[in-house]
Design a protein around this motif. Sequence first.
Motif, mmCIF file in Angstrom:
data_model
loop_
_atom_site.group_PDB
_atom_site.id
_atom_site.type_symbol
_atom_site.label_atom_id
_atom_site.label_comp_id
_atom_site.label_asym_id
_atom_site.label_seq_id
_atom_site.Cartn_x
_atom_site.Cartn_y
_atom_site.Cartn_z
ATOM 1 N N ASP A 51 62.058 43.961 -48.131
ATOM 2 C CA ASP A 51 62.087 42.620 -48.705
ATOM 3 C C ASP A 51 63.484 42.009 -48.634
ATOM 4 O O ASP A 51 63.625 40.786 -48.516
ATOM 5 N N ARG A 52 64.522 42.854 -48.730
ATOM 6 C CA ARG A 52 65.896 42.338 -48.662
ATOM 7 C C ARG A 52 66.191 41.665 -47.328
ATOM 8 O O ARG A 52 67.066 40.816 -47.227
ATOM 9 N N SER A 53 65.487 42.068 -46.295
ATOM 10 C CA SER A 53 65.773 41.539 -44.967
ATOM 11 C C SER A 53 65.406 40.074 -44.831
ATOM 12 O O SER A 53 65.961 39.360 -43.980
ATOM 13 N N LEU A 54 64.479 39.592 -45.644
ATOM 14 C CA LEU A 54 63.990 38.226 -45.512
ATOM 15 C C LEU A 54 64.911 37.258 -46.265
ATOM 16 O O LEU A 54 64.833 37.117 -47.484
ATOM 17 N N LEU A 205 64.736 27.184 -41.009
ATOM 18 C CA LEU A 205 64.086 28.181 -40.173
ATOM 19 C C LEU A 205 63.964 29.517 -40.902
ATOM 20 O O LEU A 205 64.790 29.843 -41.757
ATOM 21 N N PRO A 206 62.949 30.297 -40.556
ATOM 22 C CA PRO A 206 62.880 31.659 -41.094
ATOM 23 C C PRO A 206 64.035 32.498 -40.574
ATOM 24 O O PRO A 206 64.405 32.392 -39.400
ATOM 25 N N MET A 207 64.609 33.319 -41.441
ATOM 26 C CA MET A 207 65.754 34.144 -41.066
ATOM 27 C C MET A 207 65.570 35.553 -41.615
ATOM 28 O O MET A 207 65.236 35.728 -42.793
ATOM 29 N N ILE A 208 65.790 36.536 -40.756
ATOM 30 C CA ILE A 208 65.658 37.947 -41.117
ATOM 31 C C ILE A 208 66.976 38.643 -40.811
ATOM 32 O O ILE A 208 67.506 38.510 -39.704
ATOM 33 N N SER A 209 67.508 39.385 -41.771
ATOM 34 C CA SER A 209 68.801 40.045 -41.614
ATOM 35 C C SER A 209 68.667 41.560 -41.715
ATOM 36 O O SER A 209 68.287 42.088 -42.769
ATOM 37 N N VAL A 210 69.029 42.246 -40.633
ATOM 38 C CA VAL A 210 69.048 43.713 -40.651
ATOM 39 C C VAL A 210 70.168 44.197 -41.568
ATOM 40 O O VAL A 210 70.001 45.154 -42.330
ATOM 41 N N GLY A 211 71.303 43.513 -41.542
ATOM 42 C CA GLY A 211 72.428 43.912 -42.387
ATOM 43 C C GLY A 211 72.138 43.785 -43.867
ATOM 44 O O GLY A 211 72.477 44.676 -44.651
#
Length: 401
Positions: A51-54, A205-211
Amino acid sequence: MRQNHIALAAAAVLLTGCVTGCSSAQQSSQAPISTTAESSVLSDSDRELIDRSLISLGNTSRIRAAMDRAKTGNVTIGFIGGSITEGMTAGGRDCYAAHTHQYFQTQFAKGKEVQYVNAGLSGTSSVLGLLRAQKELFQYAPDVIFIEFAVNDAQDAQHRIAYESLVKECLNQPQKPAVVLLFTVLKDGYSCQEQMAQIGAAYDLPMISVGDALNPAFQSGDMQWSEYSDDTSHPNKFGHQLMASMLSNYLDKAATQPPTEEKLPETPVFGDGYMGATLLDMSAVAVTGYGSFEPKSFSMLFDRGFAAKADGTAQPLCFTVTGKKLFLVYTAQNSVDWGIAGVYVNGRLASTITANSKNGWGGPAVELAYESDTPQELQVQISMLAEQESKQFQLLGVGVQ
């Protein structure tokens, strides 16, 4: 974090069957497979990590429209980025893009075929991604586009403008694709997420973060970098599964949200001045003299380039193109055997290109070599500088706007 628990998290949102990957700009389709994984197998820490990635769901109108079209078939999902998107270390069958395509097909196409385009290319930034997009991505009219350049771009004006130009080019395609931004991270923490997220926020925009997902786990000791990657940048097979879990999580959440009104900004965040730039078919470049260069094919994408003879001469390669900006794609190598070339436009030195780079590994690099306010005929000459005549230099391609 305990890897067996993370594997359960991946299994809950991933398809674990065989996935067929594609090389750059190739399409393929696979029959959907089923999965019996249930979200109940996730631990609280696993779910928290995913969930943190979103960062943001963004506007949901375009992705919901793509999901609706998928029910009747004839939908294409595309990816553009660097070596992570291409699937280095994991391979085309096990990269996050192939897994995400398979998940989208199974969950939202309901047995219909979803086409897959992977335009990932190792070592490339959003500048070259923008130049490649028309031939490698847009010609397939993707309904969903994932963009991944966070660890390949530099934190400078050229890359900010190129990235925003690419985002706008994607959004402006006739089929109105959903555009999803994916931010990866290096072991040392490097990422262009901050500057890219400013663009993503402005365009909703949708954004997803691996970090954002992994760094807290690394810092707490719950997970080691070596579980995610076998080097300093590329996810291993498990890492790619984890990334795909993050994208699948976004897709699942977007599917539950009603379409929202799209509001695009009236002015760019950093600039969109590279829009319309594209990589030329070298057969369309009017070569008027080879000089100390010889024609050479480097790859399917760069099949009509030129290599300096490195024989101590410095006669210029001469060609003519039309545009207001001139981009040159060349080979970057970390070696003193590679030299510096001067770029002369309409008789004047416009720039120099140094092929010897500390970050070079033999892959393509790109430089904005010349720009003007209006399109014009550009008479270009490229020659090795003084005392560089015996060093190597390879011109892979030419881009113009």
